[in-house]
Each structure stands twice: as C-alpha cells, then as structure tokens.
Design an enzyme around this catalytic site. Structure first.
Site: not given
Ligand SMILES: Nc1ncnc2c1ncn2[C@@H]1O[C@H](COP(=O)(O)OP(=O)(O)OP(=O)(O)O)[C@@H](O)[C@H]1O
Length: 721
Positions: A151, A155, A270
């Site tokens: 989000g 990468v 998370d």
C-alpha cells in the site's frame, strides 16, 4: 453474584446540594404526551415492576409494592463515580454517518482484502521508478524486476552496476524499496515513517538489514537485504494450505522474531502472511524467516521504559482488516498482544486457507469483521487444527493491554509437532530449545503470574443483560420501574412527579421501558415524549429547546419507538444530538473539539427493518445510536469505551485515572460507555459500581441503596455471560 465494593466513597458538597434542592414540578401537561394508564393501585397486577427507596432517616414515603420474580444476578463488576451530563440547543438529527478510518499522524495500511494481489487499476497510478539508484553513499544499483508492492511502496531487485574489476555476479543483489513522496507512508512529504522505525530498531534478529537510505528524485529509497518468497507465496504455491509441521515451525520462529522486536519497545502492527518472507532462494539463508514492513510499527514502551497509556479511538483503525486484532479494530492503542493475535490469525489462515470473516464487504466491513472476531470462540476458530494452535490462539486472545506475552511458553506449545523433525522447513532461532526432547514443557501460558488460571476472554458466548451503574450520593429517595408497557409509563411518571421525584434515567428492553426517578437529580420541570417509530422526535425536541428544556435522558425500543425526557434546571448551555446506524465517533470527536460532552446515549431498533420486533435476529446495523452532547456539563474531559464485549478492559483503566461512567447504551452487539473526568477534583473520590444482571437487579438495587449507592445510568444490551 456479585458486586464489588466501591473503591472510594466520599460525599461531596455538590452532591449534597443536589440532594437537597430538588424541585418537584410536574411537567406541563400540554407538552406531556397523552398516555392512558391505569391508576397506581392497579400496578400490582400489571407486569411492570417498580421499587423505590425510602431512606429510614428521611421517612419520605412508603416503599412501593415489590413485584415477584427476583433477578438472577449474572455478573457484577465495579467501576467508579461520574458527574451528571447536561447542555443547550442545536438539533442535529443528522443522517447516518459511517465511522471513518483516520490516517493521522501515522500511516495506515490500506487493507488489501486479498493479500498478495496487486489491483490492476493501481498499476497505472504507480509512479515509474528510476532505472538506477545510489543513495546515502551506496554503490550504484541497477533497478531490476519488481519483487512486490504494498500500500505504501514498491520493492525491486537491485543489482550492483558492474565495475571494472568486480564482476556483477559477485556482488550480492539487494532489495530496493521505493516510496513516492506522495505515498501515505510519507509524513507531510518527508521521509517515510518506516525509516524512523528502522533507525530506532537497529539490527534485530529476523528483520532485514537496512543498508542505505536516501532520496532519489521524488522517491524515498531504502536499500536492504534481499529476501525470498513470502509465506503467502508459499501458501499459494502449495495449493493454498500448509501442513501443521510447517505452520508450527513458522509459529515458533515468528514468536522469536516478535519477541526481539518487542524487546526493543516496538509493536510490528501488521503481522500477516505477506509480511513474513523467507531468505533468498539458493543461499544459506533460504530457510530463514524474516518479518518486513515496519510502516505501521508503534512503540509499546516509552523512553522511560513505561508501558504506553491505554487509549481507545473507535474510528482509528490501523492494519490489515483480515489479520488485525479485535483491539485494533476497536481503535485501541497497539500493544504486544496485538501482534500475537494477528499471528494467530496468520497461522489459522495458512492452515485452513481462509478465515471466517473473509468475504465481508461494504462500508461497515471492519465493524462486521470485528464483531465476528469477538464473537467466535477459539474452539470454533481452531476446530480443525491441532491443540497447539488452539491453545496459542487462546493465549494470544486472552492477553490484556499491558501483559508481557509468554513467548517461550507459546513456543513450547508447538513442541509436540516439532520433536524429532530433523529437517525443518524453517530454520529456528539457534538459541531456542524447541523441538529437542525435553518433554512437554511446564506451560504456564494459561496462568496468571500468581499461578491462578487466566480468564478466557473470547469464549464466543454473548448475552444481553441489564447494565446498571451506581453512584455514591447523599441519602435520597430513588424509585425504579421496569417492564413498563408504553401505556402505563405516564402513570408512573405522574406519580413520581407528584411525590417530588424527577426522571433521572430511562432504558428499554424489547419494547418495555425502565424508569428511574429520584429526588437527587437537581433538575427542574420535566417534559417527556414517547414517540412511536421515531428515534428521536426532532420537531418536539426543537420545540422544547425553544422553551428552555434540554434532553436529560433518552431510550429507544427494539421496534424503533423512543422515550425522550427533557428538563429545566440542567447546567447545559447548548445541546446537539445525532442518530446514526453505527457509533458516530467521528461526530463525537468534532463535538468534543467544540466543547461539548456526551450527556445521554441510547440505542433503538430501526422501525420496520428486519431485526425489529418480530423480525429475524438483529444485526449490527439494525440498531441505531442516539448520542446527545451538551456544553457546560462540568466535565474536564471525556472518553468513550466501545466494545463487542462488556465489561471492557478499558473501563477499569479509565476508572483508575479518575474517569467515571456518565452515560451508557448498548445494542445486542455492542456496549458503549462515556467516561468523564469531572472538572472538580474532589468528585474523583466518589465511588461508582456497575452490575450486570440477567433480569432487572431489584434486590441488588436495595443493597446498593443501603450503601448510599444510587442508579445513575441503566442500559440493556451486549455483555459477556
Ligand atoms: N527485502 C525484501 N526482499 C524481497 N522482497 C521484499 C522485501 N521487502 C519487501 N518485499 C516484497 O515487497 C512487498 C511489499 O513490501 P512492503 O510490505 O515493505 O511494502 P508496503 O508498501 O509497506 O506494504 P503494505 O501495504 O503491506 O504495508 C512484500 O510483500 C514483499 O513481497
């Protein structure tokens, strides 16, 4: 059973004054809804119950007949004492407004419902990344293929630009995380929040090493250890399921990593399958596990090594809906327990291929998911799994806000699955002894520090009960009525007013009303309206505002009727209210900023919607909340505790720092409490207790009266048995 004793008991001048100065004015007849009722003498045969307290020393009146059928006390929990809520005009029976997700000041994960999947439409909005980067003194890296996208950032694989004497193949490839300056992860266009977390954490076992960071054009760039596939990728490749041995290894190693992150004072925030990555393939780290993405990490411990303070902002969600802890859904400040609950959901997902709340959609999705998480027992959640996973889930979900998780004990739960396995799919922390024959460990995961059994918090059972709140007060006359049919309400009110009592609280169960009247409210004239299929009667309220009355208590029935009591003699100078399908925390915050405080709350069914009387069982959104907020309430501060299980841990935490319950309301799914800090510090000494009872607590009220504790708020709805 029972009640706990008041913590502190002290009379205050203010309370004494309230007790003395109670006017006994009947409401103006023309404003009082006409309700035909039987004379008081006939009540004994009716089904409404009532009771009044007559302090011996005051000899004010005789007790009203006590009805048969004493209550069964289900549970009782103590709390502390509040002040009274009051306020002025400005009705705002605004349309329903969903609770929003707030993103300040930290980034919020955009919950990807299907993790590991990149939405097609997002692709075109992606900013093209540079082809080469060199930041913070790093060598030049050629940006190769994309490894993943979240989000906040993208990468990429980074390969060292070939140099004259060093073949490119000898230089280790890296992972390069690009975050555009407009990304949600970047605070006010500055570097991503995640940078500060990496800096504070330093090198931690199981977290990829950050080698370089810096800016490249519009991108903030992190160059870090290259890792391999995520657990989500592996789960996906293995037919969307992994076996228990694999999951057990993962659990043990994940616990090691989390323990080390927690030891540095951070909560990851998370935890999910996409954020657990294996080492890069074909390297000596290929079977090692890493945890990435620190963009939602928060501190659980402050600089002074103290646990951060408990706080709940019901609309402040951070994380990924599927794996977030129930506490995160409820907007509670993150602590170590939340990572463990998310780890439990991660394990269940990897083993079972799905979680029971997947597939919920719509703007109230978070609310439904949280309701499901709170309502399901660990037995049901982990039914097809081995005992180790169930016990771990139970341990994780029983942790309280400040509890230190017993990492080793949880790891030992998985021992039976790992013992004797020579080749583990995940390399375990070499400092661990798990999986080496030491028998089933002396597990204390389900014990308190003193060895007593830990209370299970998620039992999947729910019930509806009476929630009564009692405040210390100078001796006064109080009377209650319950199970009152609409047609008989007026009789009780008129009698009470004639006897010098005022309506201090109202509530409803099903379609029967409860009425508390006393001589200590300090209120003046009162009017009230029973509105059929109206929640709340806006025009009538506005008329009364114009006449100088303010809403002092309110209740709603299951079929959408409402009972609104308005009084003179309140301290309020302004008043506003809102009716909403979900708890309107956004609006409450706005009014708090304007100097208002919650002075009354109620819930009521949607007239005519399924879930109302006669329809199918009510769901979250078949109930409405009415929140009344007023200016000049006498509160210095106010907080809200909203939970799918009452009693809520937060009430006790607030109570300990001086807040007292000043309003309560509940639906069959949720209970909400407004807790206020009185402006006058002396009021802090006032005692407050709460009771949960399956029937109206008639006999308990008398016990409370004997201790000079009087009902100050009453609601019927969601509790845990
Ligand atoms: N060091 C790494 N090596 C290889 N791949 C990585 C690495 N770090 C991240 N990835 C891949 O990139 C994906 C996105 O990374 P990350 O989770 O850090 O981004 P994010 O935008 O912060 O994500 P989220 O939306 O989950 O917060 C990961 O799921 C993973 O597939």
């Amino acid at each position: 059973m029972p009640e706990r004793r008041p913590q502190r008991v002290a009379k205050t001048a203010a309370k004494a004054k309230l007790a003395r100065g109670t006017p006994a004015c009947a409401p103006p007849r023309k404003n009082t809804p006409i309700i035909k009722g039987e004379p008081l003498a006939q009540r004994a045969n009716g089904r409404d119950k009532h009771k009044e307290v007559v302090p011996e020393q005051l000899k004010l009146a005789k007790k009203v007949k006590q009805e048969p059928g004493q209550p069964k006390l289900a549970v009782a929990a103590p709390v502390k004492a509040p002040a009274r809520g009051l306020a002025q005009r400005n009705p705002a029976a605004a349309p329903q407004q969903p609770v929003k997700v707030e993103k300040q000041p930290m980034p919020v994960a955009e919950p990807a419902e299907d993790a590991g999947e990149v939405a097609e439409e997002d692709e075109e909005n992606l900013h093209p990344v540079p082809t080469k980067v060199s930041v913070g003194g790093s060598p030049v890296y050629v940006v190769d293929k994309r490894l993943g996208k979240g989000g906040f950032g993208q990468v990429y694989l980074g390969k060292r630009l070939p140099r004259r004497n060093v073949p490119a193949s000898r230089a280790s490839p890296v992972a390069i995380k690009f975050e555009h300056k407009t990304s949600k992860g970047c605070v006010a266009g500055g570097p991503p929040y995640e940078w500060s977390v990496y800096t504070s954490l330093g090198d931690v076992y199981g977290v990829p090493k950050l080698m370089y960071k810096g800016q490249c054009g519009d991108f903030f760039v992190m160059i870090m250890d290259l890792l391999g596939p995520s657990l989500w990728d592996i789960w996906s490749m293995k037919g969307q399921r992994i076996n228990e041995r694999h999951a057990a290894c993962m659990a043990v190693e994940a616990l090691s990593i989390l323990q080390k992150i927690h030891a540095k004072g951070w909560v990851h925030g998370d935890v999910k399958p996409e954020n657990f990555l294996m080492g890069p393939a074909d390297t000596d780290k290929a079977s090692r596990l890493f945890l990435v993405d620190l963009g939602l990490a928060t501190k659980w411990r402050d600089r002074n090594m103290q646990h951060v303070k408990y706080e709940q902002r019901p609309d402040d969600f951070r994380g990924t809906v599927r794996y977030a802890s129930a506490h995160a859904h409820l907007g509670r400040v993150a602590s170590r327990r939340d990572d463990l609950e998310s780890l439990a959901y991660t394990l269940i997902f990897l083993l079972e291929g799905r979680l029971p709340w997947q597939g919920y959609q719509g703007e109230n999705k978070g609310l439904y998911v949280c309701k499901k998480k709170m309502g399901i027992s660990t037995e049901e959640l982990c039914a097809p799994m081995g005992q180790s996973f169930r016990e771990f889930a139970e341990a994780a979900m029983s942790l309280r806000f400040e509890d230190e998780p017993r990492y080793e004990a949880y790891q030992a739960l998985f021992e039976p699955l790992l013992y004797g396995v020579a080749e583990k799919p995940i390399t375990l922390d070499p400092t661990l002894k798990v999986g080496q024959k030491r028998g089933r460990a002396q597990l204390d995961w389900d014990a308190e520090g003193d060895g007593t059994a830990r209370k299970r918090l998620r039992q999947g059972m729910r019930s509806q009960q009476w929630i009564t709140v009692y405040n210390k007060h100078a001796v006064m006359k109080q009377r209650y009525h319950y199970n009152v049919a609409t047609a008989r309400l007026d009789v009780h009110v008129r009698k009470g007013l004639t006897d010098g009592l005022q309506i201090s609280s109202v509530a409803c169960t099903g379609d029967l009303w409860a009425l508390i009247m006393d001589a200590g409210s300090g209120l003046g004239n009162q009017v009230y309206k029973l509105a059929s299929a109206q929640f709340l009667p806006k025009e009538w309220i506005m008329e009364q505002w114009d006449r100088g009355f303010y809403i002092s208590s309110v209740a709603g029935s299951q079929s959408g009727d409402s009972l609104t009591v308005m009084s003179k003699g309140t301290r309020f100078t302004q008043q506003s209210y809102k009716v909403s399908d979900i708890f309107p925390f956004e609006w409450i915050k706005k009014k708090w900023r304007e100097g208002f405080h919650i002075s009354a709350m109620a819930t009521g069914g949607h007239a005519g919607r399924p879930g109302s009387a006669g329809g199918p069982p009510p769901a979250v959104c078949n109930w409405q909340w009415a929140i009344v907020m007023s200016r000049t309430t006498g509160y210095a501060d106010q907080v809200v505790e909203l939970d799918f299980a009452y009693p809520s841990e937060g009430i006790h935490k607030r109570w300990d720092i001086g807040y007292r319950i000043t309003a309560a309301a509940a639906t069959p799914d949720q209970a909400a409490f407004a807790l206020s800090l009185p402006r006058r510090p002396a009021a802090l000494d006032e005692a407050q207790e709460t009771l949960r009872t399956s029937t109206f607590p008639s006999s308990h009220v008398k016990e409370k009266w004997d201790k000079n504790l009087y009902i100050s708020a009453v609601a019927f709805g969601r509790t845990v048995p």
